[in-house]
Motif scaffolding. Sequence first.
Motif, mmCIF file in Angstrom:
data_model
loop_
_atom_site.group_PDB
_atom_site.id
_atom_site.type_symbol
_atom_site.label_atom_id
_atom_site.label_comp_id
_atom_site.label_asym_id
_atom_site.label_seq_id
_atom_site.Cartn_x
_atom_site.Cartn_y
_atom_site.Cartn_z
ATOM 1 N N HIS A 24 -4.515 -7.827 -11.939
ATOM 2 C CA HIS A 24 -5.476 -7.267 -12.119
ATOM 3 C C HIS A 24 -5.142 -6.811 -13.132
ATOM 4 C CE1 HIS A 24 -1.567 -5.820 -10.777
ATOM 5 N NE2 HIS A 24 -1.536 -4.256 -10.816
ATOM 6 N N ASP B 63 0.225 -1.941 -17.496
ATOM 7 C CA ASP B 63 1.800 -2.805 -17.253
ATOM 8 C C ASP B 63 1.247 -4.362 -16.902
ATOM 9 O OD1 ASP B 63 0.817 -1.671 -14.236
ATOM 10 O OD2 ASP B 63 3.176 -1.787 -13.812
ATOM 11 N N HIS B 64 0.163 -4.497 -16.572
ATOM 12 C CA HIS B 64 0.238 -6.081 -16.632
ATOM 13 C C HIS B 64 -0.632 -6.359 -17.441
ATOM 14 C CE1 HIS B 64 2.011 -6.234 -12.609
ATOM 15 N NE2 HIS B 64 1.827 -4.919 -12.679
ATOM 16 N N MET C 243 2.690 -2.190 -3.380
ATOM 17 C CA MET C 243 2.897 -1.408 -3.589
ATOM 18 C C MET C 243 2.774 0.084 -3.298
ATOM 19 S SD MET C 243 3.840 -2.810 -6.568
ATOM 20 C CE MET C 243 3.363 -1.858 -8.221
ATOM 21 N N ASP D 36 0.612 -7.434 -8.133
ATOM 22 C CA ASP D 36 0.577 -5.762 -7.079
ATOM 23 C C ASP D 36 0.643 -6.176 -5.496
ATOM 24 O OD1 ASP D 36 2.320 -5.742 -9.275
ATOM 25 O OD2 ASP D 36 1.488 -3.563 -10.143
ATOM 26 N N HIS E 215 6.853 -6.541 -9.740
ATOM 27 C CA HIS E 215 7.357 -6.190 -9.755
ATOM 28 C C HIS E 215 8.579 -6.341 -8.527
ATOM 29 C CE1 HIS E 215 5.097 -3.053 -12.115
ATOM 30 N NE2 HIS E 215 4.424 -3.724 -11.626
HETATM 31 ZN ZN LIG Z 1 2.558 -3.607 -12.147
#
Ligand SMILES: [Zn+2]
Length: 243
Positions: free
Chosen positions: A61, A65-66, A192, A175, A222
Amino acid sequence: MQVNEGIHRLTQGVTNFYLIEELGKYTVVDAGTPGDWAYFASSLGGLGAKLADVDAVLLTHAHPDHTGFAERARSEAGAQVWIHRADERAARTGQTGKRDGKITSYLFRAAFYRTTISLMRRGGGRMIPIVEVSTFSDGEQIDVPGRPRAVHAPGHTPGSAALLFESHGALVTGDVLATENALTGRVGPQIMPDGLNEDGAQALASLDALLGIDADLILPGHGDPWTEGVAEAVRRAKAAGRS
Ligand SMILES: [Zn+2]
């Protein structure tokens, strides 16, 4: 860091990304944060591989942070970057959608500060636009090393997807399903937190897209890998609900 034959989990905290090897060529699923680049390059070197061996970056996605170093992998390593078509615009522009919950609801959680500080230090607060992006659709088998099948499961973002590497027995969930909550610190299968979801209700409903998938290993964006099966992970995530 090897989690299964031909699959390596890489992390410098908070977010995971994965290297899938097939016949000396590599697919990277997710690209950490921008600051994870040197760690990524040295991890490849540790496996006896070069940047040029990375054929593709698959993104679960479009969140910073990805998407991390995806643009750098594209421009410097010549990797083709892929994302579900509903997140293509976000990946190209660096603009993400509105979140469902207020981030201020997590201010009293220690995990919130750990996550924020760790990501900010590595440039994970802002998305670097990706100049060229290829797109996949739900159910598509993507022609990259490992030949994963895309499972569209929107909610966290409109284009959130899990990727099933059938021959490796692994489902990379991004996520769509995590095993650790980045904002509350709670451990176990769950969606999430709403502070990071665009649509929490849809994210919860989208867990059904994972049902019926057979995989020994769930590899989340995560948290630690999950080995107790997809059905049990989905059951627990539904029981945990929204956060
Ligand atoms: Zn994430």
